[in-house]
Motif scaffolding. Structure first.
Motif, PDB file in Angstrom:
ATOM      1  N   THR A 113       0.838  -1.200   0.000  1.00 13.82           N
ATOM      2  CA  THR A 113       0.000   0.000   0.000  1.00 13.82           C
ATOM      3  C   THR A 113       0.874   1.250   0.000  1.00 13.82           C
ATOM      4  OG1 THR A 113      -1.728  -1.192   1.202  1.00 13.82           O
ATOM      5  CG2 THR A 113      -1.850   1.214   1.198  1.00 13.82           C
ATOM      6  N   ALA A 114       1.906   1.251   0.845  1.00 13.96           N
ATOM      7  CA  ALA A 114       2.833   2.381   0.863  1.00 13.96           C
ATOM      8  C   ALA A 114       3.564   2.505  -0.469  1.00 13.96           C
ATOM      9  CB  ALA A 114       3.832   2.215   2.003  1.00 13.96           C
ATOM     10  N   ALA A 115       3.955   1.365  -1.052  1.00 14.62           N
ATOM     11  CA  ALA A 115       4.649   1.389  -2.338  1.00 14.62           C
ATOM     12  C   ALA A 115       3.736   1.930  -3.437  1.00 14.62           C
ATOM     13  CB  ALA A 115       5.133  -0.014  -2.702  1.00 14.62           C
ATOM     14  N   ILE A 128       4.997   1.234 -11.931  1.00 19.38           N
ATOM     15  CA  ILE A 128       5.411  -0.150 -11.728  1.00 19.38           C
ATOM     16  C   ILE A 128       4.276  -0.978 -11.141  1.00 19.38           C
ATOM     17  CG2 ILE A 128       6.329   0.247  -9.393  1.00 19.38           C
ATOM     18  CD1 ILE A 128       8.657  -1.641 -10.173  1.00 19.38           C
ATOM     19  N   ARG A 129       4.126  -2.208 -11.615  1.00 16.93           N
ATOM     20  CA  ARG A 129       3.151  -3.100 -11.017  1.00 16.93           C
ATOM     21  C   ARG A 129       3.684  -3.599  -9.675  1.00 16.93           C
ATOM     22  NH1 ARG A 129      -1.232  -4.450 -13.534  1.00 16.93           N
ATOM     23  NH2 ARG A 129      -1.535  -6.246 -12.156  1.00 16.93           N
ATOM     24  N   LEU A 130       2.767  -4.025  -8.823  1.00 13.72           N
ATOM     25  CA  LEU A 130       3.095  -4.436  -7.462  1.00 13.72           C
ATOM     26  C   LEU A 130       2.442  -5.780  -7.180  1.00 13.72           C
ATOM     27  CD1 LEU A 130       2.169  -0.991  -5.910  1.00 13.72           C
ATOM     28  CD2 LEU A 130       4.494  -1.751  -6.436  1.00 13.72           C
ATOM     29  N   VAL A 150     -11.881 -14.330   2.754  1.00 16.35           N
ATOM     30  CA  VAL A 150     -12.784 -13.186   2.899  1.00 16.35           C
ATOM     31  C   VAL A 150     -12.013 -11.919   3.253  1.00 16.35           C
ATOM     32  CG1 VAL A 150     -14.672 -12.212   4.261  1.00 16.35           C
ATOM     33  CG2 VAL A 150     -14.808 -14.578   3.448  1.00 16.35           C
ATOM     34  N   THR A 151     -11.168 -11.982   4.261  1.00 19.75           N
ATOM     35  CA  THR A 151     -10.417 -10.790   4.665  1.00 19.75           C
ATOM     36  C   THR A 151      -9.354 -10.430   3.627  1.00 19.75           C
ATOM     37  OG1 THR A 151      -9.022 -12.232   6.026  1.00 19.75           O
ATOM     38  CG2 THR A 151     -10.829 -11.067   7.112  1.00 19.75           C
ATOM     39  N   LEU A 152      -8.745 -11.449   3.013  1.00 16.76           N
ATOM     40  CA  LEU A 152      -7.746 -11.164   1.986  1.00 16.76           C
ATOM     41  C   LEU A 152      -8.377 -10.448   0.803  1.00 16.76           C
ATOM     42  CD1 LEU A 152      -4.895 -11.428   0.823  1.00 16.76           C
ATOM     43  CD2 LEU A 152      -5.531 -13.696  -0.019  1.00 16.76           C
ATOM     44  N   ALA A 153      -9.555 -10.881   0.391  1.00 13.36           N
ATOM     45  CA  ALA A 153     -10.226 -10.247  -0.748  1.00 13.36           C
ATOM     46  C   ALA A 153     -10.469  -8.771  -0.480  1.00 13.36           C
ATOM     47  CB  ALA A 153     -11.542 -10.961  -1.046  1.00 13.36           C
ATOM     48  N   LYS A 154     -10.916  -8.431   0.733  1.00  8.36           N
ATOM     49  CA  LYS A 154     -11.179  -7.030   1.059  1.00  8.36           C
ATOM     50  C   LYS A 154      -9.885  -6.209   0.982  1.00  8.36           C
ATOM     51  CE  LYS A 154     -14.656  -5.789   2.149  1.00  8.36           C
ATOM     52  NZ  LYS A 154     -15.794  -5.198   1.389  1.00  8.36           N
ATOM     53  N   GLU A 155      -8.786  -6.758   1.472  1.00 11.08           N
ATOM     54  CA  GLU A 155      -7.505  -6.054   1.410  1.00 11.08           C
ATOM     55  C   GLU A 155      -7.041  -5.874  -0.034  1.00 11.08           C
ATOM     56  OE1 GLU A 155      -4.788  -8.192   3.885  1.00 11.08           O
ATOM     57  OE2 GLU A 155      -5.590  -7.315   5.727  1.00 11.08           O
ATOM     58  N   LEU A 156      -7.246  -6.896  -0.852  1.00 10.87           N
ATOM     59  CA  LEU A 156      -6.807  -6.814  -2.245  1.00 10.87           C
ATOM     60  C   LEU A 156      -7.620  -5.807  -3.044  1.00 10.87           C
ATOM     61  CD1 LEU A 156      -6.241 -10.608  -2.926  1.00 10.87           C
ATOM     62  CD2 LEU A 156      -4.463  -8.847  -2.722  1.00 10.87           C
ATOM     63  N   SER A 158      -3.706   1.555  -5.754  1.00 10.76           N
ATOM     64  CA  SER A 158      -2.634   1.525  -6.751  1.00 10.76           C
ATOM     65  C   SER A 158      -3.102   1.922  -8.142  1.00 10.76           C
ATOM     66  CB  SER A 158      -2.026   0.121  -6.815  1.00 10.76           C
ATOM     67  OG  SER A 158      -2.951  -0.795  -7.387  1.00 10.76           O
ATOM     68  N   GLY A 159      -4.399   2.100  -8.325  1.00  9.97           N
ATOM     69  CA  GLY A 159      -4.907   2.389  -9.653  1.00  9.97           C
ATOM     70  C   GLY A 159      -4.874   1.192 -10.577  1.00  9.97           C
TER      71      GLY A 159
END
Length: 298
Positions: free
Chosen positions: A56-58, A65-67, A80-86, A93-94
């Motif tokens: 997120t900071a990057a 650049i892709r991340l 479930v929680t991973l999907a929300k973060e992604l 990141s756009g």
């Protein structure tokens, strides 16, 4: 062939971390990945930061650049929680995020939550449920699911990813079950080569083993009628018998990359140099490779 790098999350953001990610973009790397672990190998007793906050900071510190993660696993994640973060990270990141995802291993992550480490079969079973559920959570507004290992009850994925229908998956796999997941859900496939060859194998044996992996991926794609070219093919370097030798010079790297491009690999990922570690390399040579090798590889 694209060149990417993996930046281990060991530096405080304001004490070199941010500068490294920005430098990766300046050097023209296609993607900058980080490992999604709680701690890792010889770095366990030193600084190690979380993958999603780091990415997120990057995302805020870079523009082009892709991340991505290389890789996330079920060891300490829930779909479930991973999907929300992604979804959040893809938005911030756009639309520059790739999820590297694998079944996990027996390292520190496997027991950090207090559980007994899973057997290879247990990891494969969970992975086989994790990936399809995560795919649904990233493409559907509302998901309910009850499986053997994971559940979701009216989990919301609104507004979804910036990238449609979802951010790309790069699925790490070597066995038949993982290959089938990569064929069905992966926009890319990731390998480190054959781990049995790392200590005593030869570069020639490694190339032969990788050729076999590529062929098995093609077979898995053919089983579901996917185009023969299949997913993009990513090699995370540093774990083949060559080890650090490809980073000793530009010529050595071009030779290494060329041999693997012939196997069908479309992306090579290099570890950002870390002094006094398994990933030690001359920084100037590394940066020269980043800037000059792509033009020689075509």
């Amino acid at each position: 062939m694209r060149l990417s790098t993996v930046i281990l999350p060991i530096d405080r953001w304001r004490e070199g971390g941010r500068d490294t990610w920005r430098r990766a973009e300046e050097l023209g790397f296609h993607t900058a990945y980080t490992y999604d672990h709680l701690s890792w190998r010889t770095f366990r007793d030193g600084p190690w930061f979380g993958a999603v906050p780091t990415l997120t900071a990057a995302a805020a510190a870079t523009e082009r650049i892709r991340l991505g993660t290389l890789v996330t696993s079920p060891n300490f994640r829930h779909p479930v929680t991973l999907a929300k973060e992604l979804i959040s990270l893809d938005d911030i990141s756009g639309g520059r995020v790739t999820l590297g995802i694998g079944a996990g291993g027996t390292g520190f992550d496997a027991t950090a939550l207090g559980q007994e480490p899973w057997t290879p079969r247990q990891r494969a079973d969970r992975f086989g449920e994790f990936v399809p559920l995560l795919d649904r959570l990233l493409t559907e507004d509302t998901v309910s699911y009850e499986g053997d290992f994971y559940a979701a009850h009216e989990a919301r994925g609104i507004p979804g990813c910036v990238q449609r229908p979802r951010l790309p998956f790069a699925v790490a796999a070597a066995g038949p079950r993982g290959m089938r997941l990569a064929a069905r859900y992966g926009q890319a496939w990731v390998t480190t080569g054959d781990p049995k060859l790392y200590e005593n194998g030869t570069p020639e044996q490694s190339v032969h083993a990788l050729r076999g992996q590529v062929e098995r991926l093609a077979e898995a794609c053919a089983e579901i009628g996917r185009n023969v070219t299949g997913p993009e093919k990513i090699l995370l370097a540093g774990f083949t018998p060559d080890r650090g030798r490809p980073l000793e010079s530009l010529d050595a790297f071009v030779d290494f990359a060329g041999r693997h491009a012939e196997l069908g690999f479309t992306e090579l990922v290099l570890h950002w140099p870390i002094p006094d570690s398994d990933f030690a390399a001359d920084q100037k040579t590394f940066e020269r490779i980043a800037m000059e090798a792509p033009t020689q590889l075509g």
